[in-house]
Design a protein around this motif. Sequence first.
Motif, PDB file in Angstrom:
ATOM      1  N   PRO A 211      -8.530   1.207  -1.828  1.00  0.00           N
ATOM      2  CA  PRO A 211      -9.443   0.322  -1.062  1.00  0.00           C
ATOM      3  C   PRO A 211      -8.918  -1.095  -0.806  1.00  0.00           C
ATOM      4  O   PRO A 211      -8.873  -1.760   0.227  1.00  0.00           O
ATOM      5  N   ALA A 212      -8.279  -1.587  -1.923  1.00  0.00           N
ATOM      6  CA  ALA A 212      -7.695  -3.005  -1.785  1.00  0.00           C
ATOM      7  C   ALA A 212      -6.655  -3.106  -0.790  1.00  0.00           C
ATOM      8  O   ALA A 212      -6.429  -3.840   0.089  1.00  0.00           O
ATOM      9  N   LEU A 213      -5.777  -1.971  -0.669  1.00  0.00           N
ATOM     10  CA  LEU A 213      -4.632  -2.100   0.132  1.00  0.00           C
ATOM     11  C   LEU A 213      -5.279  -2.043   1.574  1.00  0.00           C
ATOM     12  O   LEU A 213      -4.576  -2.729   2.595  1.00  0.00           O
TER      13      LEU A 213
ATOM     14  N   VAL B 220       5.707   2.751   2.725  1.00  0.00           N
ATOM     15  CA  VAL B 220       4.944   2.657   1.546  1.00  0.00           C
ATOM     16  C   VAL B 220       4.146   3.800   1.223  1.00  0.00           C
ATOM     17  O   VAL B 220       4.279   4.319   0.012  1.00  0.00           O
TER      18      VAL B 220
ATOM     19  N   ARG C 255      -9.401  -2.712 -10.593  1.00  0.00           N
ATOM     20  CA  ARG C 255      -8.837  -1.264 -10.325  1.00  0.00           C
ATOM     21  C   ARG C 255      -7.474  -1.428  -9.764  1.00  0.00           C
ATOM     22  O   ARG C 255      -6.633  -0.479  -9.896  1.00  0.00           O
TER      23      ARG C 255
ATOM     24  N   THR D 225      11.240   2.263  -2.389  1.00  0.00           N
ATOM     25  CA  THR D 225      10.969   2.484  -1.055  1.00  0.00           C
ATOM     26  C   THR D 225      11.378   1.047  -0.399  1.00  0.00           C
ATOM     27  O   THR D 225      12.151   1.008   0.592  1.00  0.00           O
TER      28      THR D 225
ATOM     29  N   GLY E 176      -1.721   6.092  -9.119  1.00  0.00           N
ATOM     30  CA  GLY E 176      -1.955   4.611  -8.943  1.00  0.00           C
ATOM     31  C   GLY E 176      -2.343   4.512  -7.380  1.00  0.00           C
ATOM     32  O   GLY E 176      -3.202   3.568  -6.991  1.00  0.00           O
TER      33      GLY E 176
ATOM     34  N   LEU F  43      -4.360   6.084  -5.637  1.00  0.00           N
ATOM     35  CA  LEU F  43      -5.894   6.302  -5.422  1.00  0.00           C
ATOM     36  C   LEU F  43      -6.513   5.175  -6.039  1.00  0.00           C
ATOM     37  O   LEU F  43      -7.658   4.762  -5.273  1.00  0.00           O
ATOM     38  N   LEU F  44      -5.927   4.353  -6.850  1.00  0.00           N
ATOM     39  CA  LEU F  44      -6.696   3.276  -7.293  1.00  0.00           C
ATOM     40  C   LEU F  44      -6.474   1.851  -6.460  1.00  0.00           C
ATOM     41  O   LEU F  44      -7.337   1.083  -6.281  1.00  0.00           O
ATOM     42  N   ILE F  45      -5.248   1.887  -5.742  1.00  0.00           N
ATOM     43  CA  ILE F  45      -5.014   0.737  -4.705  1.00  0.00           C
ATOM     44  C   ILE F  45      -5.588   1.020  -3.596  1.00  0.00           C
ATOM     45  O   ILE F  45      -5.610  -0.097  -2.789  1.00  0.00           O
TER      46      ILE F  45
ATOM     47  N   GLU G 285      -6.216  -6.731   7.884  1.00  0.00           N
ATOM     48  CA  GLU G 285      -5.838  -8.214   8.299  1.00  0.00           C
ATOM     49  C   GLU G 285      -4.509  -8.200   9.310  1.00  0.00           C
ATOM     50  O   GLU G 285      -4.332  -9.102   9.791  1.00  0.00           O
ATOM     51  N   PHE G 286      -3.505  -7.407   8.932  1.00  0.00           N
ATOM     52  CA  PHE G 286      -2.348  -7.414   9.946  1.00  0.00           C
ATOM     53  C   PHE G 286      -2.081  -6.293  10.756  1.00  0.00           C
ATOM     54  O   PHE G 286      -1.103  -6.081  11.188  1.00  0.00           O
TER      55      PHE G 286
ATOM     56  N   SER H 212       2.745   7.724  -9.355  1.00  0.00           N
ATOM     57  CA  SER H 212       2.578   6.699  -7.909  1.00  0.00           C
ATOM     58  C   SER H 212       1.436   7.284  -7.280  1.00  0.00           C
ATOM     59  O   SER H 212       0.509   6.810  -6.737  1.00  0.00           O
TER      60      SER H 212
ATOM     61  N   GLY I 173       6.631   6.373  -0.477  1.00  0.00           N
ATOM     62  CA  GLY I 173       6.666   5.686  -1.797  1.00  0.00           C
ATOM     63  C   GLY I 173       5.737   6.195  -2.716  1.00  0.00           C
ATOM     64  O   GLY I 173       5.783   6.674  -3.831  1.00  0.00           O
ATOM     65  N   LEU I 174       4.438   5.984  -2.144  1.00  0.00           N
ATOM     66  CA  LEU I 174       3.078   5.927  -3.233  1.00  0.00           C
ATOM     67  C   LEU I 174       2.969   7.805  -3.491  1.00  0.00           C
ATOM     68  O   LEU I 174       2.564   8.073  -4.484  1.00  0.00           O
TER      69      LEU I 174
ATOM     70  N   GLY J  93      -3.758   0.133 -10.858  1.00  0.00           N
ATOM     71  CA  GLY J  93      -2.825   0.852  -9.528  1.00  0.00           C
ATOM     72  C   GLY J  93      -1.538   0.567  -9.281  1.00  0.00           C
ATOM     73  O   GLY J  93      -0.555   1.162  -9.468  1.00  0.00           O
TER      74      GLY J  93
ATOM     75  N   LEU K  87       1.005   1.392 -12.095  1.00  0.00           N
ATOM     76  CA  LEU K  87       1.664   2.799 -11.713  1.00  0.00           C
ATOM     77  C   LEU K  87       2.414   3.017 -10.443  1.00  0.00           C
ATOM     78  O   LEU K  87       3.422   3.909 -10.455  1.00  0.00           O
ATOM     79  N   ILE K  88       2.439   2.316  -9.499  1.00  0.00           N
ATOM     80  CA  ILE K  88       3.193   2.528  -8.140  1.00  0.00           C
ATOM     81  C   ILE K  88       4.303   1.701  -8.339  1.00  0.00           C
ATOM     82  O   ILE K  88       5.192   2.065  -7.380  1.00  0.00           O
TER      83      ILE K  88
ATOM     84  N   THR L  27      -6.551  -5.435   3.145  1.00  0.00           N
ATOM     85  CA  THR L  27      -5.074  -6.268   3.509  1.00  0.00           C
ATOM     86  C   THR L  27      -4.366  -5.773   4.652  1.00  0.00           C
ATOM     87  O   THR L  27      -3.990  -6.723   5.437  1.00  0.00           O
ATOM     88  N   MET L  28      -4.366  -4.583   4.850  1.00  0.00           N
ATOM     89  CA  MET L  28      -3.602  -4.145   5.870  1.00  0.00           C
ATOM     90  C   MET L  28      -4.305  -4.264   7.304  1.00  0.00           C
ATOM     91  O   MET L  28      -3.646  -4.340   8.180  1.00  0.00           O
TER      92      MET L  28
END
Lengths: 336, 336
Positions: B271-273, B252, A261, A276, B265, B267-269, B279-280, B262, B255-256, A265, A268-269, B276-277
Amino acid sequence: MRENIKIVVDAMGGDFAPEVPVQGAMDALRENTGITVVLVGRTDEIKKELEKYTYDEKRVEIVHADEVIGFDEPPVMAVRKKKNSSIVVGMNLVKHGEADAFVSAGSTGAILVGGQMIVGRIKGVERAPLAPLIPTANGPALLIDCGANVDARASHLVQFARMGSIYMKDVVGIENPKVAIVNIGAEEEKGNQLVKETYPLLKECGDINFTGSIEARDIPKGDADVIVCEAFVGNVILKLYEGLAATLLSKVKQGLMSTFRSKIGALLIKPALKNTMKEFNTDDHGGAPLLGLKGLVVKTHGSSDAHDVQMGILQCVQFTEQKINEKIKDKLTVEE
Amino acid sequence: MRENIKIVVDAMGGDFAPEVPVQGAMDALRENTGITVVLVGRTDEIKKELEKYTYDEKRVEIVHADEVIGFDEPPVMAVRKKKNSSIVVGMNLVKHGEADAFVSAGSTGAILVGGQMIVGRIKGVERAPLAPLIPTANGPALLIDCGANVDARASHLVQFARMGSIYMKDVVGIENPKVAIVNIGAEEEKGNQLVKETYPLLKECGDINFTGSIEARDIPKGDADVIVCEAFVGNVILKLYEGLAATLLSKVKQGLMSTFRSKIGALLIKPALKNTMKEFNTDDHGGAPLLGLKGLVVKTHGSSDAHDVQMGILQCVQFTEQKINEKIKDKLTVEE
């Protein structure tokens, strides 16, 4: 606009010399037809690189310099002993008025030492700070000092503040730039000995718009236009900016590739994200000038690519046209 | 596991007191049934907050403290004069063995001063550093010192390196943790006076795995487990981490949202993002302990939310179980 500005490029400077400096010089010649470049370094190596390009021979000079100062050499010793190094020979051309500026991706320490020993400081300037622009949410801000001038005194920081203010006004075009000192709290009584000594002196400066302390967390927001600090702290800020942005981006990329998924995405981004991130690229602001010298010296990143070198050269043109060091000389002298 | 660990929570500490510290304490009680909390502060205000919750009354004590030390008060004076402040009263409970740990989102300066003046340093420890974990691409690293202990000496930094090494081994579970000193270049001869003095001393330390200098750009990569620096530099690193991550993320997000494409896009990314974030996130590692004290003191961010306070309390439980300060005492004493 001045005609025929002559920029000396250190053909032996940086991780990818002489290939990258020569390529950057060729790109700059195409971009700006009003300049001449002087490639300083080993003639045979430079000529070999030049064979790859078609260019106007009248606009390219080669000045031979047999030696190279390495990144790991103690700078003062290296500048003293290697009289025939590209840095020393190149700076001497600027000193003697044979060129308008010197740009190098070589050893920061040697460039700092050479700038002060060979080109020389403007009378009254105690130290020449290395002052790169860093990206913020509000546009670029000047981080002054990031050089190897460690263990600075309060009077140095006051001059950095004044020179930085002149730079942001006259080169970047910001009216009444906000000047702040890096501190570990917002209150005047916070800080180490150096900051506590410098703070009241900055408050008294009539020619700058001093807004007080800035905590590191507020730097990326763009709360100040001129960010004053001693070089050790400035170096930490500059390098953490680079390192953290790079690590975060690679984490974002990893995240984007983690599920099917998110991969869709990501496609697209991509264009939006790329724009950015470009705004927040520390490298994109070219090199950093050594302020307060009698001539123009610009340092680009040791790992500069041809684009960085090109940007550094074009920046020299801008600095020459705007007479940044002359303005510093006039304004600092008036006040003192 | 020890039974009934008792944690003192500064109910008046932080930007959102007493609401947030009380809520964090309630959350911690639910999360760990083996602990008791002591809420120290103004009894009436604490009681009013407690009315919002259902909890086991045997596991919550209130100790009255009428005064509050503000963020802008000079710490030494405040700790001396405000004997009835939540920080002083809370720390005295730890000092007299009536509780296992003290956690506060209040004034960093007052917590540092109180920790050293009231709880007291372990014999032989010259300074108690504030040591938060920061996220890196390789997992958390310990940044030591980030406190208000500015203008440190080389001998302090050597102790920070040793205490940090013990912490990363015994609390975080990293065998032979890599210890590095923050510097402006990789070579031994680089740096300011303090780093140049400290470097050879660290090389001689037989009980740590000293790997040399670390440049700020390599910190986020995770090149070291224990990152040694004096507090001014540590504070700049910690706060720039927070500030830059926040600004980059908001960039970011901007930009999205910039194009229709975008937005889809994004919406699709999402959960994954988000993973990741997470962790940081600098906040997610809870509070920072003051190392080298006779009792346990943990400082959480001034702007802590209830989750941060809860994490700080649970961290105290972990530190108590792992006897971190006892281990520092044993190992530092053996060597000296």
